[in-house]
Design a protein around this motif. Structure first.
Motif, mmCIF file in Angstrom:
data_model
loop_
_atom_site.group_PDB
_atom_site.id
_atom_site.type_symbol
_atom_site.label_atom_id
_atom_site.label_comp_id
_atom_site.label_asym_id
_atom_site.label_seq_id
_atom_site.Cartn_x
_atom_site.Cartn_y
_atom_site.Cartn_z
ATOM 1 N N THR A 217 0.785 -1.356 0.096
ATOM 2 C CA THR A 217 0.061 -0.032 -0.019
ATOM 3 C C THR A 217 0.978 1.246 -0.166
ATOM 4 N N PHE A 218 0.106 2.208 -0.233
ATOM 5 C CA PHE A 218 0.956 3.736 -0.245
ATOM 6 C C PHE A 218 1.573 3.623 0.956
ATOM 7 N N GLU A 219 1.137 3.394 2.137
ATOM 8 C CA GLU A 219 1.644 3.858 3.450
ATOM 9 C C GLU A 219 2.762 2.851 3.776
ATOM 10 N N GLN A 220 2.541 1.868 3.389
ATOM 11 C CA GLN A 220 3.727 0.697 3.568
ATOM 12 C C GLN A 220 4.838 1.232 2.709
ATOM 13 N N THR A 221 4.757 1.617 1.454
ATOM 14 C CA THR A 221 5.913 2.160 1.159
ATOM 15 C C THR A 221 6.537 3.341 1.568
ATOM 16 N N VAL A 222 5.719 4.192 2.029
ATOM 17 C CA VAL A 222 6.403 5.443 2.502
ATOM 18 C C VAL A 222 7.247 4.899 4.003
ATOM 19 N N ALA A 223 6.381 4.102 4.660
ATOM 20 C CA ALA A 223 7.196 3.627 5.943
ATOM 21 C C ALA A 223 8.280 3.024 5.779
ATOM 22 N N HIS A 224 8.538 2.083 4.787
ATOM 23 C CA HIS A 224 9.580 1.553 4.256
ATOM 24 C C HIS A 224 10.728 2.358 3.900
ATOM 25 N N MET A 225 10.379 3.303 3.273
ATOM 26 C CA MET A 225 11.330 4.289 2.490
ATOM 27 C C MET A 225 11.922 5.036 3.444
ATOM 28 N N LEU A 226 10.889 5.674 4.425
ATOM 29 C CA LEU A 226 11.222 6.402 5.576
ATOM 30 C C LEU A 226 12.467 5.901 6.578
ATOM 31 N N GLU A 227 12.048 4.556 6.498
ATOM 32 C CA GLU A 227 12.869 4.038 7.502
ATOM 33 C C GLU A 227 14.375 4.227 7.136
ATOM 34 N N HIS A 228 14.671 3.830 5.726
ATOM 35 C CA HIS A 228 15.866 3.645 5.090
ATOM 36 C C HIS A 228 16.552 5.295 5.151
ATOM 37 N N VAL A 229 15.540 6.306 5.065
ATOM 38 C CA VAL A 229 16.166 7.696 5.076
ATOM 39 C C VAL A 229 16.524 7.973 6.563
ATOM 40 N N THR A 230 15.631 7.668 7.532
ATOM 41 C CA THR A 230 15.935 7.998 8.818
ATOM 42 C C THR A 230 17.358 7.501 9.365
ATOM 43 N N ARG A 231 17.675 6.301 8.980
ATOM 44 C CA ARG A 231 18.814 5.740 9.276
ATOM 45 C C ARG A 231 19.985 6.511 8.553
ATOM 46 N N ALA A 232 19.738 6.872 7.338
ATOM 47 C CA ALA A 232 20.951 7.721 6.702
ATOM 48 C C ALA A 232 21.196 8.905 7.553
ATOM 49 N N VAL A 233 19.944 9.594 7.833
ATOM 50 C CA VAL A 233 20.164 10.634 8.281
ATOM 51 C C VAL A 233 20.671 10.847 9.642
ATOM 52 N N GLU A 234 20.482 9.612 10.475
ATOM 53 C CA GLU A 234 21.124 9.486 11.746
ATOM 54 C C GLU A 234 22.610 9.430 11.490
ATOM 55 N N ALA A 235 22.875 8.475 10.549
ATOM 56 C CA ALA A 235 24.445 8.259 10.075
ATOM 57 C C ALA A 235 25.060 9.683 10.051
ATOM 58 N N ASN A 236 24.329 10.401 9.211
ATOM 59 C CA ASN A 236 24.843 11.662 8.825
ATOM 60 C C ASN A 236 24.925 12.442 10.015
ATOM 61 N N GLU A 237 24.154 12.531 10.926
ATOM 62 C CA GLU A 237 24.299 13.485 11.980
ATOM 63 C C GLU A 237 25.303 12.855 12.798
ATOM 64 N N ALA A 238 25.399 11.652 13.084
ATOM 65 C CA ALA A 238 26.741 11.180 13.891
ATOM 66 C C ALA A 238 27.879 11.354 13.252
ATOM 67 N N ARG A 239 28.265 11.299 12.030
ATOM 68 C CA ARG A 239 29.159 11.777 11.480
ATOM 69 C C ARG A 239 29.676 13.350 11.581
ATOM 70 N N GLU A 240 28.503 13.999 11.559
ATOM 71 C CA GLU A 240 28.636 15.593 11.765
ATOM 72 C C GLU A 240 29.261 15.811 13.142
ATOM 73 N N ALA A 241 28.545 14.750 14.023
ATOM 74 C CA ALA A 241 28.820 15.551 15.459
ATOM 75 C C ALA A 241 30.225 14.979 15.733
ATOM 76 N N ARG A 242 30.732 13.923 15.021
ATOM 77 C CA ARG A 242 32.254 13.408 15.183
ATOM 78 C C ARG A 242 33.195 14.478 15.007
ATOM 79 N N LYS A 243 32.760 15.245 13.862
ATOM 80 C CA LYS A 243 33.627 16.559 13.287
ATOM 81 C C LYS A 243 33.643 17.783 14.341
ATOM 82 N N THR A 244 32.964 17.736 15.377
ATOM 83 C CA THR A 244 32.860 19.012 16.010
ATOM 84 C C THR A 244 33.446 18.512 17.416
#
Ligand code: DC
Length: 244
Positions: A217-244
């Motif tokens: 369903t549309f909701e399942q698709t969005v949820a699945h993709m959002l999960e991937h993006v959230t993981r990438a955002v968190e990884a990015n934030e962790a990398r940025e935090a290590r820089k400071t």
């Protein structure tokens, strides 16, 4: 290249639900939304009005260049439509959001987008819009050509039959009377054109996550993709935090 906030690239065939999914992801993340198909559609519409044939590569290139140089295309976020497109001329500032979303302009955009002269101009516009990150871009070549280094890449697809059914329901809801058979034929024709062209053909980018929404369903698709993006955002934030 690492950015403070990721670029999310969504590619896939016509009718896979990219626009709706991209809008939802952009909303959830408070990211900028870039609908690159709307750019090709706007060029197709402007060409039709100017009497430039959709087969005339050099003429279309010149037209697209003129539109960009004159700042004649404006793209604004719209809660209902996703992106509102305006064509700005000396005489008027015209909202072309509806006019570009007809089956005729879908076909025009597909033809216009096969010309490298047009792609070169729009590529620059797309890179400019996305390079800072914190953006969701959707199209056909975002992960392969526009931003091959995007932090998250998706290839969103579904069977031609399901895509045609969804597109048909969408058009019917807008009051456009097209038969299901015509819609399916349109979807298949666009697939062949978009996948078969020599320049930046539609294909799954290296490293792209394949999402087949045929049985989701549309909701399942969005949820699945959002999960991937959230993981990438968190990884990015962790990398940025290590820089400071
Ligand atoms: O996503 P859409 O249906 O609005 O796109 C219209 C056409 O534009 C599509 O058939 C192919 C072309 N296109 C492209 O070649 N590259 C992109 N990045 C986006 C769209």
């Amino acid at each position: 290249m690492t950015r403070k906030r990721p670029i999310v690239a969504i590619d896939g065939p016509a009718g896979a639900g990219k626009s709706t999914v991209a809008r939802r992801l952009a909303d959830a993340l408070a990211y900028v939304l870039v609908d690159t198909g709307a750019m090709y559609r706007a060029v197709a519409l402007a060409a039709k009005r100017a009497g430039v044939a959709w087969s005339d590569g050099p003429g279309l290139g010149q037209l697209a260049h003129g539109l960009v140089a004159d700042n004649a295309l404006s793209f604004e976020r719209d809660p209902g439509l996703g992106v509102r497109v305006k064509l700005v001329t000396k005489e008027a500032r015209e909202d072309i959001s509806e006019a570009i979303r007809t089956p005729d302009m879908a076909q025009g955009a597909s033809l216009v987008s096969a010309h490298s002269q047009v792609r070169d101009v729009l590529l620059e516009l797309q890179r400019l819009a996305g390079r800072g990150g914190g953006v969701v871009l959707e199209g056909r070549d975002i992960g392969t050509v526009v931003f091959p280094d995007a932090e998250v890449k998706f290839f969103l697809t579904a069977s031609a039959d399901v895509r045609a059914k969804r597109r048909h329901a969408e058009l019917a809801a807008k009051g456009q009377t097209v038969s299901y058979e015509e819609t399916l034929a349109d979807v298949k024709r666009r697939d062949a054109q978009d996948e078969g062209r020599a320049v930046a053909p539609l294909k799954q980018a290296e490293g792209a996550i394949l999402v087949d929404s045929t049985n989701l369903t549309f909701e399942q698709t969005v949820a699945h993709m959002l999960e991937h993006v959230t993981r990438a955002v968190e990884a990015n934030e962790a990398r940025e935090a290590r820089k400071t």
